[in-house]
Enzyme design. Structure first.
Site, mmCIF file in Angstrom:
data_model
loop_
_atom_site.group_PDB
_atom_site.id
_atom_site.type_symbol
_atom_site.label_atom_id
_atom_site.label_comp_id
_atom_site.label_asym_id
_atom_site.label_seq_id
_atom_site.Cartn_x
_atom_site.Cartn_y
_atom_site.Cartn_z
ATOM 1 N N ARG A 100 53.015 52.495 35.302
ATOM 2 C CA ARG A 100 52.051 52.175 34.234
ATOM 3 C C ARG A 100 50.854 53.118 34.300
ATOM 4 N NH1 ARG A 100 47.662 49.281 34.464
ATOM 5 N NH2 ARG A 100 48.109 48.429 36.519
ATOM 6 N N HIS A 147 53.234 42.513 49.779
ATOM 7 C CA HIS A 147 52.067 42.835 48.950
ATOM 8 C C HIS A 147 50.903 41.921 49.357
ATOM 9 C CE1 HIS A 147 54.187 45.210 45.679
ATOM 10 N NE2 HIS A 147 53.043 45.867 45.831
ATOM 11 N N GLU A 167 58.041 40.184 49.857
ATOM 12 C CA GLU A 167 58.953 40.619 48.798
ATOM 13 C C GLU A 167 60.423 40.376 49.149
ATOM 14 O OE1 GLU A 167 57.958 41.406 45.946
ATOM 15 O OE2 GLU A 167 55.836 41.878 46.267
ATOM 16 N N CYS A 199 55.008 51.221 45.427
ATOM 17 C CA CYS A 199 55.409 50.240 46.452
ATOM 18 C C CYS A 199 56.891 49.910 46.344
ATOM 19 C CB CYS A 199 54.583 48.961 46.332
ATOM 20 S SG CYS A 199 52.890 49.180 46.913
HETATM 21 N N1 PCA Z 1 50.083 49.291 45.722
HETATM 22 C C1 PCA Z 1 50.831 49.991 44.708
HETATM 23 C C2 PCA Z 1 51.093 51.341 45.297
HETATM 24 C C3 PCA Z 1 50.221 51.470 46.486
HETATM 25 C C4 PCA Z 1 49.702 50.130 46.720
HETATM 26 O O1 PCA Z 1 49.004 49.775 47.671
HETATM 27 C C5 PCA Z 1 52.077 49.249 44.241
HETATM 28 O O2 PCA Z 1 52.095 48.003 44.305
HETATM 29 O O3 PCA Z 1 53.035 49.883 43.806
#
Ligand code: PCA
Length: 213
Positions: free
Chosen positions: A91, A166, A81, A144
């Protein structure tokens, strides 16, 4: 021994596992050279507690680098990111039932923070290891992104570099859905390579990593 703090999240949205935690837990205790080791910890998937817990871990462990990870449903690669934004817009409810809509992560904070990790070098290293990776231009607006923003806010102006990755779902989470996934062993390898590249690269490389739209 210095510490690199690597976090993953607990499962959310009716999932029984979260690949981010399943992967980083396997890296707990891994040494990247003689003087630095990875410490892995699991964050709750809740707006009210995740950022505070991360801040507590940073105070306790005094890490020299912090990389948080989470599941990005629908992601097809290891997504490094670039930017955290100062907005919560959920959401779905988090694990405590909270669903903030258009609230600030930090009231009065800047609109966004850039990661302080060498994201291009990290993408390059993961690709060279034969695994799919890319720069991601948004970490979303759920827990996140909130944790990523809190992390950058907390460490802004310090020498401790930090950021967010991610990861895709595990194959068993997407059976029959047509959604992309990545095997756990590949996630573990890809994250280890990304963390090592981050630690060993003081200045990012110049390489295209953008998107047209
Ligand atoms: N993904 C979510 C929150 C926790 C996770 O593992 C997100 O992308 O916000």
């Amino acid at each position: 021994m210095q510490t690199i703090l690597l976090t993953g999240f607990e499962p959310f949205d009716q999932d029984l596992v979260n690949p981010s935690w399943e992967a980083v837990r396997q890296l707990d205790g891994v040494q990247l050279g003689d003087d630095v080791q990875i410490v892995a910890r699991r964050l709750p998937c809740a707006f009210a507690t995740a950022g505070d817990y991360l801040a507590q871990l940073i105070a306790e462990l005094s890490p020299v680098m912090v990389i948080a990870t989470g599941l990005g449903p629908g992601r097809s690669d290891i997504s490094i990111e670039r930017v955290a934004i100062n907005v919560n817009d959920a959401r779905i409810p988090d694990n405590l039932g909270a669903q903030p809509i258009d609230t600030a992560v930090v009231v009065g904070g800047p609109a966004a923070y850039f990661t302080t990790l060498p994201i291009k070098a990290m993408v390059k290293a993961v690709r060279e290891a034969g695994l799919a990776a890319s720069v991601s231009q948004t970490a979303g607006t759920f827990v996140c992104n909130q944790v990523f923003y809190r992390l950058q806010h907390l460490l802004a102006g310090t020498a401790v570099r930090s950021g967010f990755i991610h990861v895709p779902a595990l194959p068993e989470q997407v059976v029959g859905s047509g959604q992309p996934s990545m095997a756990l062993a590949m996630l573990v390898e890809g994250l280890q390579v990304a963390v090592r590249a981050a630690w060993r690269t003081p200045m990012d490389v110049v390489e295209a990593g953008g998107q047209v739209s």
